[in-house]
Design an enzyme around this catalytic site. Structure first.
Site, mmCIF file in Angstrom:
data_model
loop_
_atom_site.group_PDB
_atom_site.id
_atom_site.type_symbol
_atom_site.label_atom_id
_atom_site.label_comp_id
_atom_site.label_asym_id
_atom_site.label_seq_id
_atom_site.Cartn_x
_atom_site.Cartn_y
_atom_site.Cartn_z
ATOM 1 N N TYR A 125 0.823 -1.345 0.029
ATOM 2 C CA TYR A 125 -0.113 -0.189 -0.058
ATOM 3 C C TYR A 125 1.030 0.979 0.092
ATOM 4 C CZ TYR A 125 -3.519 3.399 0.914
ATOM 5 O OH TYR A 125 -4.441 4.598 0.626
ATOM 6 N N GLN A 182 -10.621 0.740 1.974
ATOM 7 C CA GLN A 182 -10.892 -0.423 1.144
ATOM 8 C C GLN A 182 -10.018 -0.934 0.253
ATOM 9 O OE1 GLN A 182 -11.737 3.094 1.374
ATOM 10 N NE2 GLN A 182 -11.365 4.147 -0.606
ATOM 11 N N ASN A 205 -2.671 6.421 6.586
ATOM 12 C CA ASN A 205 -3.169 7.078 7.679
ATOM 13 C C ASN A 205 -3.831 6.086 8.728
ATOM 14 O OD1 ASN A 205 -5.801 6.257 6.612
ATOM 15 N ND2 ASN A 205 -6.041 8.175 5.423
ATOM 16 N N SER A 229 7.063 8.204 12.772
ATOM 17 C CA SER A 229 8.208 8.233 12.711
ATOM 18 C C SER A 229 9.058 8.936 13.500
ATOM 19 C CB SER A 229 8.565 8.777 11.375
ATOM 20 O OG SER A 229 9.675 8.285 10.894
ATOM 21 N N GLN A 251 13.401 14.648 10.134
ATOM 22 C CA GLN A 251 12.394 13.801 10.901
ATOM 23 C C GLN A 251 11.174 14.529 11.232
ATOM 24 O OE1 GLN A 251 12.825 10.547 11.064
ATOM 25 N NE2 GLN A 251 10.575 10.687 11.561
ATOM 26 N N HIS A 254 8.053 15.013 8.646
ATOM 27 C CA HIS A 254 7.204 14.186 8.107
ATOM 28 C C HIS A 254 6.073 14.579 8.819
ATOM 29 C CE1 HIS A 254 9.521 11.010 6.050
ATOM 30 N NE2 HIS A 254 10.327 11.167 6.962
ATOM 31 N N HIS A 319 15.042 5.440 14.030
ATOM 32 C CA HIS A 319 16.226 5.686 13.325
ATOM 33 C C HIS A 319 17.188 6.151 14.175
ATOM 34 C CE1 HIS A 319 13.149 6.809 10.313
ATOM 35 N NE2 HIS A 319 14.193 6.017 9.474
ATOM 36 N N ASP A 352 16.970 6.601 3.928
ATOM 37 C CA ASP A 352 15.523 6.848 3.654
ATOM 38 C C ASP A 352 15.521 6.640 2.129
ATOM 39 O OD1 ASP A 352 14.726 7.319 6.143
ATOM 40 O OD2 ASP A 352 14.669 9.669 5.840
ATOM 41 N N GLU A 406 5.057 -37.486 27.854
ATOM 42 C CA GLU A 406 4.361 -36.362 27.504
ATOM 43 C C GLU A 406 2.786 -37.262 27.362
ATOM 44 O OE1 GLU A 406 5.366 -33.774 24.570
ATOM 45 O OE2 GLU A 406 6.822 -32.767 26.044
ATOM 46 N N HIS A 411 2.599 -40.931 19.103
ATOM 47 C CA HIS A 411 4.105 -40.483 18.549
ATOM 48 C C HIS A 411 5.455 -41.350 18.780
ATOM 49 C CE1 HIS A 411 1.948 -36.512 18.845
ATOM 50 N NE2 HIS A 411 2.953 -35.860 18.157
#
Lengths: 420, 420
Positions: A125, A182, A205, A229, A251, A254, A319, A352, A406, A411
């Site tokens: 995405y 969606q 977001n 970030s 930074q 952002h 970072h 980056d 066990e 087994h």
């Protein structure tokens, strides 16, 4: 604007390292509704939601290869060159992460090994918004390609040519015009046009984040939990205030929730960094965002390098920049961080974009338990074993004694039936 | 009892591979209540919940080292020997998974590498119940030790001596007498006695599973999503029905929801396996469980090896046993599986206990996107980079062009300020 904290006691470290509580937006029923709609109506739901939420009309959900080609070609030649350079470096660094599988003869006739296989279908995405994150296309689609993922589906509402250029360069197999929750629903559930994938990567977001968490609860893997970030810088007298200021501002620009953290053994460095920030801020286009982010920043004076390392291990920065003497020795003391940048000429922005390391990294203290995205993120490691009859005779009593203790008789029988 | 399915069409594979829907027990408010109580009341909540849910009185929450020593010593000498053998094998296989870090000069003066560090604090849950899973202590605490985890907290309501023996052998740092969702809450939140950890591992019932999912939503990492255990066997005429039956029964005895799946190109093998299962079932102590599990089993006849591989890749079995000619060539076609067992003398129980591979593996089709537990599960991979001024000059234009195209001017400035 700046808060300087002097010589905190180790008992204060945990409090100093606290991030603002993540707003878990109360989006549950909204997200559930989107998933339900995409589940029942498929592509038609994607068209309708894109119209309602983004006021975009999309007819076909996927871009055709011709469209991708056409939009990609609109990328500036200089930017094409830059993206190719970054591609080569990111490819080289991630390709070196391939599992070197070796068979191990654990006991005579008992041979075990691992192999890595790509996750067949992955989704990426890329958000719309003010910054068209074509660099994130590189960071996710390159390791997917190296891992051998068969289907790499990129969903984005963004339309910057460089996103198409990067997608084409990286061999993305499908590109969909959809965004928001969606898009995550489509990748999770599949529609007529969008394949259902097994793992979803990428930033977004609060709607996208909530949708990824919801997808995860439905059984689809995700890259890592999200958070704002952040950068931490450690500087001793070797640090250069103008360089440190530029990293803190990278930074801060952002977003208003970005976290900025400077730890120093040298008060002069802190003071001069304040001045350098004010100086550099003046000319920044995203000055307002950066100023707001700096309100949450912390500038911490500590007595010793050891204290700095302890504090930074507690913080577990996404970072971490080391502007100090012998940064490699300092880095050896760091157990918790997403990515570490050593020395005065290693800005965060190198990682980056272009040095080769990945920029999808754990935020919000998640570096205490999560790695950043790397080749592993796109693969599974399968264990294999091949045992001869002699090998099984070496293991036999051990297996039988443990299985019977066990209370798992079948087994034990699986060995007995083979050795009798 | 058995359902044989003949020559399904590839379009049926997805349906054939469906697992029964996981019962997402409606435990939300119960789990939330437990977490809230542990958050506010700490150790006192653990005492009260242990009394209420398990009718056990615990005074101190942790075992003392002397108690661990004392209980461990009660382990039968034969079983001690078996556990030590398994320990050595598991240690050897996981120790070989250590990251071999190499510095890579990506461009002249641009050096990038990875390092792996252990997750500082991890929690291991071992359930009570009919089978005392000391083998799972080995499978989780050994890689935690190799990874260098500083705090390894084992929570278990079980009291079998071998659990104490295994915990001591593996260097578990704390051992708590608690079980159920309250144990997961204690590991997630911390109490006076139980340290808050960053990642939680281990199996459990529906309460434990729901609590781990809840912990994950609060930001604590977990090993992987849970589901019922399962085995798939692929056999051609090379398979031995008695061996296959013993492997299917090893799986079936785990619980009524265990999944058992046999794919074969040879109808004789399927038919003879039916008979061998009936024969071996007679003497199993956990016969009733196994019989119920077999009701969900599928025995599928396919025409070709290729079809078998396609079907098994769709199924993505937790355990995949290859009882066929040239199992290694067949394994090369497998992209999705937790662990693969090659040849007639490699029963699943070898990997469950003693060959060295891990038995904590992805179920329920999660092998499409998750690895089983391995050394990576207890580490984070941190990227590092060290760039010289010359190195930065090689990257400079690329970074600046990309940052400016993404409208992130401060990112570009971080380079400019260093190169001017």
């Amino acid at each position: 604007m700046f808060t300087q904290i002097n010589y905190p006691s180790p008992t204060d470290y945990a409090r100093l390292c606290e991030r603002p509580a993540l707003e878990q937006a109360a989006l549950g029923s909204l997200i559930e509704g989107v998933f339900q709609k995409v589940q029942t109506e498929g592509d038609a739901a994607l068209r309708e939601l894109t119209k309602n939420y983004e006021n975009r009309n999309i007819d076909s959900i996927l871009y055709t290869p011709e469209e991708i080609e056409k939009y990609a070609a609109k990328t500036e030649p200089n930017l094409q060159k830059a993206i190719k350079h970054a591609y080569d470096n990111i490819y080289a660094f991630h390709n070196a992460q391939k599992l070197v599988s070796a068979k191990i003869e654990i006991n005579p006739g008992v041979v075990c090994w691992q192999k890595a296989t790509g996750i067949d279908k992955v989704g990426i995405y890329i958000p719309g918004g003010t910054a068209p994150l074509f660099s994130t296309v590189l960071m996710l689609a390159i390791p997917a390609r190296i891992a051998g993922c068969l289907e790499v589906v990129l969903c984005t509402p963004a339309e910057h040519p460089a996103i198409f250029y990067a997608a084409k360069l990286c061999g993305v197999t499908k590109m969909a015009k959809i965004g928001g929750s969606q898009a995550i629903a489509a990748l999770t559930l599949g529609t007529e046009s969008v394949p259902k994938v097994y793992k979803i990567f990428g930033p977004g977001n609060q709607y996208v984040t909530a949708a990824k968490m919801y997808a995860n609860r439905l059984g689809t893997a995700i890259d890592m939990p999200a958070g704002p970030s952040e950068v931490a810088v450690y500087a001793d007298s070797e640090g250069v205030p103008a360089f440190i200021a530029s990293d803190l501002l990278s930074q801060a620009e952002h977003g208003v929730d970005s976290q900025v953290f400077l730890v120093s053994t040298d008060e002069r460095i802190i003071q001069e960094t304040f001045l350098a920030i004010e100086d550099q801020l003046k000319e920044l286009p995203r000055r307002e965002l950066a100023e707001k982010a700096l309100l949450n920043s912390k500038f911490i004076l500590v007595a010793t390098e050891k204290e700095a390392a302890d504090l930074l291990n507690e913080y577990a920065a996404e970072h971490l920049i080391l502007a100090c003497k012998n940064p490699e020795a300092f880095a050896d003391q760091i157990r918790n961080a997403g990515s570490i940048f050593l020395g005065n000429y290693t800005p965060e922005s190198a990682g980056d974009y272009a040095s080769g390391t990945n920029h999808t990294l754990p935020t919000n203290g998640f570096a205490r338990s999560y790695s950043g995205v790397n080749l592993d993120s796109f693969t599974k490691k399968i264990t294999l074993q091949s045992i001869s009859k002699v090998g099984l005779s070496h293991l036999g009593n051990t297996i039988i004694d443990m299985a019977e203790a066990e209370s798992l008789q079948a087994h034990a029988n699986a060995v007995k039936v083979r050795l009798k």
